[in-house]
Design an enzyme around this catalytic site. Structure first.
Site, PDB file in Angstrom:
ATOM      1  N   GLU A 180       0.803  -1.168  -0.028  1.00 14.96           N
ATOM      2  CA  GLU A 180      -0.056  -0.018   0.240  1.00 14.96           C
ATOM      3  C   GLU A 180       0.970   1.198   0.086  1.00 14.96           C
ATOM      4  O   GLU A 180       1.344   1.875   1.206  1.00 14.96           O
ATOM      5  CB  GLU A 180      -0.931   0.058   1.218  1.00 14.96           C
ATOM      6  CG  GLU A 180      -1.687   1.258   1.071  1.00 14.96           C
ATOM      7  CD  GLU A 180      -2.568   1.162   2.418  1.00 14.96           C
ATOM      8  OE1 GLU A 180      -2.612   0.691   3.538  1.00 14.96           O
ATOM      9  OE2 GLU A 180      -3.711   2.091   2.418  1.00 14.96           O
ATOM     10  N   LYS A 222      -2.657  -2.025  -3.156  1.00 18.51           N
ATOM     11  CA  LYS A 222      -3.713  -1.334  -2.398  1.00 18.51           C
ATOM     12  C   LYS A 222      -3.184   0.175  -2.650  1.00 18.51           C
ATOM     13  O   LYS A 222      -2.542   0.866  -1.758  1.00 18.51           O
ATOM     14  CB  LYS A 222      -3.621  -1.485  -1.081  1.00 18.51           C
ATOM     15  CG  LYS A 222      -4.646  -0.732  -0.192  1.00 18.51           C
ATOM     16  CD  LYS A 222      -5.050  -1.065   1.093  1.00 18.51           C
ATOM     17  CE  LYS A 222      -6.045  -0.212   1.706  1.00 18.51           C
ATOM     18  NZ  LYS A 222      -6.719  -0.791   2.873  1.00 18.51           N
TER      19      LYS A 222
HETATM   20  P1  13P Z   1      -9.227   4.116   4.235  1.00 20.34           P
HETATM   21  O1  13P Z   1     -10.253   3.374   3.541  1.00 20.34           O
HETATM   22  O2  13P Z   1     -10.035   4.724   5.456  1.00 20.34           O
HETATM   23  O3  13P Z   1      -8.148   4.980   3.564  1.00 20.34           O
HETATM   24  O4  13P Z   1      -8.405   2.940   5.125  1.00 20.34           O
HETATM   25  C1  13P Z   1      -7.901   1.882   4.196  1.00 20.34           C
HETATM   26  C2  13P Z   1      -6.518   1.492   4.894  1.00 20.34           C
HETATM   27  O5  13P Z   1      -6.284   0.468   5.082  1.00 20.34           O
HETATM   28  C3  13P Z   1      -5.530   2.695   4.927  1.00 20.34           C
HETATM   29  O6  13P Z   1      -4.551   2.081   5.326  1.00 20.34           O
END
Ligand code: 13P
Length: 344
Positions: A180, A222
């Site tokens: 991510e 992600k």
């Molecule tokens: P949000 O969808 O609130 O951005 O959170 C997702 C997430 O795992 C952020 O690290």
């Protein structure tokens, strides 16, 4: 590493009509969410809240492929003594774990951060695997502040390197890494600036994944979507976000990656759903494209629950509704008119 098994898990995480619940808020973040609904952030309240979601049978069995847990939660039991991990598994969903340890200031780069947690990660992953985790998450944070030269190459490269080290350690532990790299939507930048920065970040990330010998078939990406900053004077409409995000991902994400699961990043619940739906309506994509939402799945149930036992059914209904809407969006079958037909 057994890549066939990693690939099987990764594909299950992005199976058609399913997506991921990001319930891995750190103790600090969940306290902020609870403050909004006037609930004290105690260990039991955090447990009760998350148990409520994990016992939402329709949502967990039909729409939620996996749940990202915080360290506290993966060791917690439900009120009746059943491990929360077991509740998730019994519903047919996959337990996952956030393994990064947050951000620290990046030396020499004012306003920028590096995500930490690589030390002893191999040992921690082995413990989490034994506890049932089959995937993990690590979030790198990249801000946009063009006036001050942010982001720097230093921040992008250093965070991409850490993400790749994390991903390699996960695969060695037979855990699917969710990679991510989040470009924040906090600034006043326009959508094209977000596009350019995200492109830079993703190119660097996939280069580092290659250098660290990560098997793309055994990971999930992600990312953020290409959107204008929250303070931008020029907001992009749903179609523009969808078209630009799809173009961006096609140019950066190899088709060997089984799936992409977006963060919501501060978009409203319905925006996050509409954007995902519009992208899947474009179609012809080489990877599964779904959600891994935190706020956009949980804001509604948090409000409906508000810490009261009497509201558990209402909280579950609100969670199920958002999960269902996003499930439809992951197939390009959502429409705004379905929003009013709330589950009872
Ligand atoms: P949000 O969808 O609130 O951005 O959170 C997702 C997430 O795992 C952020 O690290």
């Amino acid at each position: 590493m057994n890549l066939a098994d990693l690939n099987k898990i990764a594909r299950a995480m992005v199976a058609p009509g399913k997506g991921i619940l990001a319930a891995d808020e750190s103790s600090g973040t969940i306290k902020k969410r609870f403050d909004v609904i006037g609930v004290e952030s105690t260990e039991n309240n955090r447990r009760d809240y998350r148990e409520m979601m994990f016992r939402s049978q329709e949502a967990m069995s039909q729409y939620i492929s996996g749940v990202i847990l915080y360290d506290e939660t993966i060791w917690q039991n439900a009120a009746d003594g059943t491990p929360l991990v077991k509740l998730i598994e019994q519903a047919g969903s996959i337990p996952g774990i956030k393994v990064d340890e947050g951000t620290q200031k990046l030396p020499g780069c004012p306003g920028e951060t590096i995500t930490v947690g690589l030390d002893k990660l191999a040992e921690r992953l082995d413990k989490y695997y034994k506890q049932g985790a089959r995937f993990a998450k690590w979030r790198a944070v990249i801000d946009i502040d063009s006036a001050n030269g942010v982001p720097t190459h230093t921040a992008i490269m250093t965070n991409a390197h850490a993400l790749a080290r994390y991903a390699a350690l996960c695969q060695q532990a037979q855990i699917v890494p969710i990679v991510e790299p989040e470009v924040l939507m906090d600034g006043s930048h326009d959508i094209d600036t977000c596009y350019q920065v995200t492109e830079w970040v993703l190119k660097e990330t996939f280069q580092q994944l290659y250098f660290q010998r990560v098997a793309l078939e055994g990971m999930i990406l992600k990312p953020n979507m290409a959107v204008a900053g929250k303070k931008s004077a020029k907001k992009a409409d749903v179609q523009e976000v969808a078209e630009k995000t799809v173009k961006l991902l096609k140019s950066c994400v190899p088709s060997a990656v089984p799936g992409i699961a977006f963060l919501s990043g501060g978009q409203s619940d319905e925006e996050a759903t509409a954007h995902l739906d519009a992208m899947n309506k474009i179609g012809g994509l080489p990877w599964g494209l779904t959600f891994s939402y935190g706020r956009a799945l949980q804001a509604a149930p948090q409000k409906a629950w508000s810490g009261k036992v009497d509201n558990v059914a209402a909280g579950q209904a609100a969670f199920t509704h958002r999960a269902k809407m996003n499930s439809l969006a992951s197939k390009g079958e959502w429409s705004a008119s379905l929003e009013s037909k709330k589950a009872a």
